[in-house]
Design a protein around this motif. Structure first.
Motif, short mmCIF file in Angstrom:
data_model
loop_
_atom_site.label_atom_id
_atom_site.label_comp_id
_atom_site.label_asym_id
_atom_site.label_seq_id
_atom_site.Cartn_x
_atom_site.Cartn_y
_atom_site.Cartn_z
N TYR A 1 75.35 47.33 3.68
CA TYR A 1 74.64 47.38 4.95
C TYR A 1 73.28 46.70 4.84
O TYR A 1 72.83 46.02 5.75
CB TYR A 1 74.46 48.85 5.37
N PHE A 2 72.67 46.84 3.66
CA PHE A 2 71.36 46.21 3.43
C PHE A 2 71.46 44.70 3.58
O PHE A 2 70.55 44.06 4.08
CB PHE A 2 70.86 46.58 2.03
N PHE B 1 71.85 43.67 7.54
CA PHE B 1 70.79 43.84 8.54
C PHE B 1 69.87 42.65 8.67
O PHE B 1 69.08 42.55 9.58
CB PHE B 1 69.97 45.12 8.31
N GLY C 1 60.75 44.25 5.03
CA GLY C 1 61.10 45.60 5.47
C GLY C 1 60.07 46.58 4.91
O GLY C 1 59.50 46.34 3.84
N ASN D 1 68.96 54.92 13.26
CA ASN D 1 69.15 53.88 14.28
C ASN D 1 68.15 53.95 15.43
O ASN D 1 68.52 54.14 16.60
CB ASN D 1 70.58 53.93 14.83
N ARG E 1 64.09 47.35 14.20
CA ARG E 1 65.01 48.48 14.05
C ARG E 1 64.53 49.46 12.98
O ARG E 1 64.00 49.06 11.94
CB ARG E 1 66.40 47.97 13.68
N LYS F 1 65.88 52.14 10.44
CA LYS F 1 67.13 52.53 9.80
C LYS F 1 67.30 54.04 9.81
O LYS F 1 68.34 54.56 10.21
CB LYS F 1 67.17 52.01 8.36
N GLU G 1 64.42 48.39 9.12
CA GLU G 1 65.27 47.32 8.65
C GLU G 1 64.38 46.11 8.35
O GLU G 1 63.21 46.07 8.76
CB GLU G 1 66.32 46.96 9.70
N ASP H 1 63.43 43.39 9.54
CA ASP H 1 63.36 42.58 10.75
C ASP H 1 62.01 41.90 10.93
O ASP H 1 61.79 41.21 11.92
CB ASP H 1 63.62 43.45 11.99
#
Length: 560
Positions: free
Chosen positions: A18-19, A22, A45, A143, A159, A161, A198, A200
């Motif tokens: 998942y890391f 993202f 992050g 989320n 986002r 996490k 995340e 982002d």
């Protein structure tokens, strides 16, 4: 045991996969070239640790060390559980849970109806039990989204996490001349929220904006004071770079630990970007080693702490002394319905209702920011509420019409300057909002002059009182001289009323005493009038309307 190990390992693999995914969150945006590091895209992050502003610790009834502003002696606020005595059991503080719920809802997270606690094992002198209780696998919330402002006025969603509860460690202080480390357990067991974003973020400036926006939310909901200088908000930053146009997130990330100011965080990110890019351009075969790094506040450089291979195996496992944390829908909805006004809502209201400029709003929201956050979610009346009460001018303005918000804001800033000179925080402001509102009312109705208002404000700061401003103004002789001259009239003052008009009497006195300047004025040196007006202002201690005084003086000097 084998089943448990396999389960945990599978979770770690899923987290790792998942890391990598993202990084594509902002793939729809065009990559903006940064002239500071041409050819590279930055991926950032942040893991933020915010100390929960609760009276008691997360799993014990010990008072939090911040309750009395660090006044407690070391190792005096420690329970047997905090010191990891055998046989002691944790008891979850429900207020910490509610404050973490406030934060999660403000960040638009999905609240988990069931969450659990895990033990994170590692040995260090500031961790008495040899493990930290956290929520690695099933956190409180997941989320979420936090919007940050861009220079062009747009807002970018970042986002979140997860938000998880965990314990803080004790405080260790190294004493160089004794070559000893001293341990203070007062902080051990204090509740923390770990808020994980995340990756982002794309620049040091975006990272700073993210932390400031998060800090504002924590303060607004009352879950943390967010004071980085006091250690109640700390950041771990993950930084990687990849070639512009290449796969986003293809770079190797390095983590910079325990950054305790926005200034240091942006400096650390800049240095890390330059360090990584310098390595990668030095040789075609060069690569970045995944590692944990620290930050030197003197040289503004990052330094190596340990590599990935040296990183400890935390051996996460469910805490056997803590069951599943179940949150009912009613409890979640109650926290949601009692959520305080959020920063962007406050900003919008100040702009739309009071027509304040962006600069004034920034000043108002920044006054004593974080200092108004009380324990257990209670909020003191901050600067925004102070402003609103002052503008309301209750009982002063006819027909309930409020005072001019911009004028009130100007005087709040003047008050702030006086408080700063006296080293008085705004929360200890001796002048009530009602008193300031009345001062503005007296000013707007010409009962006092701006000069008198400033003198009156200084007097009330240095000699606090609960009396009304009008009473203080009367007792201190701050009211303006009355004049029979209408403010909109340019006609001559009647000679018949001169003996009844204090302002005209004062002007006559000054004209009689300033014969030399009056003679120059009558010979055509009109600029001398400013000197004579100044003499009137000085004689009255600033209690006259300068425009009215000027008109009266002109009439008196032109009569003969």
């Amino acid at each position: 045991m084998l089943t448990l190990r396999c389960c945990l390992r599978r979770r770690n693999l899923l987290d790792a996969r998942y890391f990598r995914l993202f990084h594509d969150a902002r793939s729809h945006e065009p990559v903006k070239a940064d002239p500071r590091w041409p050819g590279w895209q930055v991926v950032i992050g942040i893991e933020t640790h915010a100390q929960i502003k609760s009276t008691h610790k997360l799993f014990s009834q010990s008072s939090c060390h911040t309750r009395h502003s660090h006044s407690h002696s070391p190792n005096t606020e420690v329970s047997l559980f905090d010191a990891a005595f055998p046989g002691t059991l944790p008891r979850l503080n429900p207020i910490c849970v509610d404050l973490a719920l406030r934060t999660s809802l403000a960040l638009q997270c999905s609240i988990q109806a069931q969450s659990s606690f895990d033990r994170k094992h590692y040995f260090y002198s500031d961790l008495p039990s040899g493990y930290q209780i956290t929520q690695q696998y099933v956190p409180l919330a997941k989320n979420g989204t936090l919007h940050i402002s861009q220079p062009d006025g747009s807002r970018t969603p970042i986002r979140i996490k997860q938000v998880q509860l965990e314990q803080d460690t004790a405080k260790s202080t190294f004493v160089p001349y004794k070559r000893e480390s001293w341990i203070d357990l007062n902080r051990a067991g204090t509740g923390l929220m770990e808020i994980v974003s995340e990756a982002d973020l794309r620049s040091p400036e975006e990272a700073a904006e993210y932390v400031l926006a998060l800090q504002a939310i924590l303060r607004a909901v009352g879950s943390s004071d967010g004071n980085m200088e006091d250690g109640s908000l700390r950041c771990d930053v993950n930084v990687s770079i990849n070639p512009t146009g290449g796969p986003t997130g293809s770079g190797t990330r390095c983590e910079i630990k325990n950054l305790n100011s926005v200034k240091f965080m942006t400096a650390a990110i800049r240095h890390e970007i330059q360090r990584q890019s310098a390595i990668l351009v030095s040789s075609p075969d060069a690569r970045i080693e995944q590692e944990t790094r620290g930050f030197n506040e003197d040289t503004f450089e990052t330094f190596r702490l340990r590599s990935k291979e040296d990183a400890p195996d935390y051996r996460y496992m469910p805490d056997p002394n803590l069951g599943v944390l179940r949150l009912s829908k009613d409890r979640i909805e109650h926290v949601r319905s009692t959520l305080p006004e959020l920063p962007w809502q406050t900003r919008k209201r100040l702009e739309e209702v009071y027509k304040l400029s962006e600069r004034d709003i920034d000043v108002l929201l920044g006054i004593d920011s974080g200092r108004e956050v009380q324990f257990d979610g209670e909020k003191a009346r901050g600067a925004v509420k102070y402003f609103e009460v002052a503008v309301e001018g209750q009982g002063l303005v006819p027909h309930g019409k409020p005072l001019d918000p911009k004028v009130v804001m100007d005087w709040i800033q003047k008050l702030g300057g006086l408080l700063a000179k006296e080293n008085i925080p705004f929360r200890s402001n001796p002048i009530t909002a009602e008193q300031l509102g009345e001062l503005v009312y007296l000013l707007q109705t010409d009962a006092i002059t701006p000069t008198s208002a400033r003198r009156l404000l200084r007097h009330m700061v240095k000699d606090p009182t609960t009396a009304k401003t009008s009473f203080v103004a009367k007792e201190g002789d701050y009211y303006t001289f009355s004049s029979s001259l209408d403010r909109n009239s340019t006609s001559a003052v009647s000679q018949e009323t001169s003996d009844k008009d204090p302002l005209t009497v004062l002007c006559e006195k000054v004209v009689a005493e300033r014969s030399e300047e009056v003679g120059k004025y009558r010979k055509g040196q009109k600029n001398v009038l400013n000197v004579i007006v100044g003499a009137v202002m000085k004689e009255s201690k600033g209690r006259v309307d300068g425009k009215k005084a000027r008109l009266i003086l002109q009439q008196l000097m032109e009569e003969s």
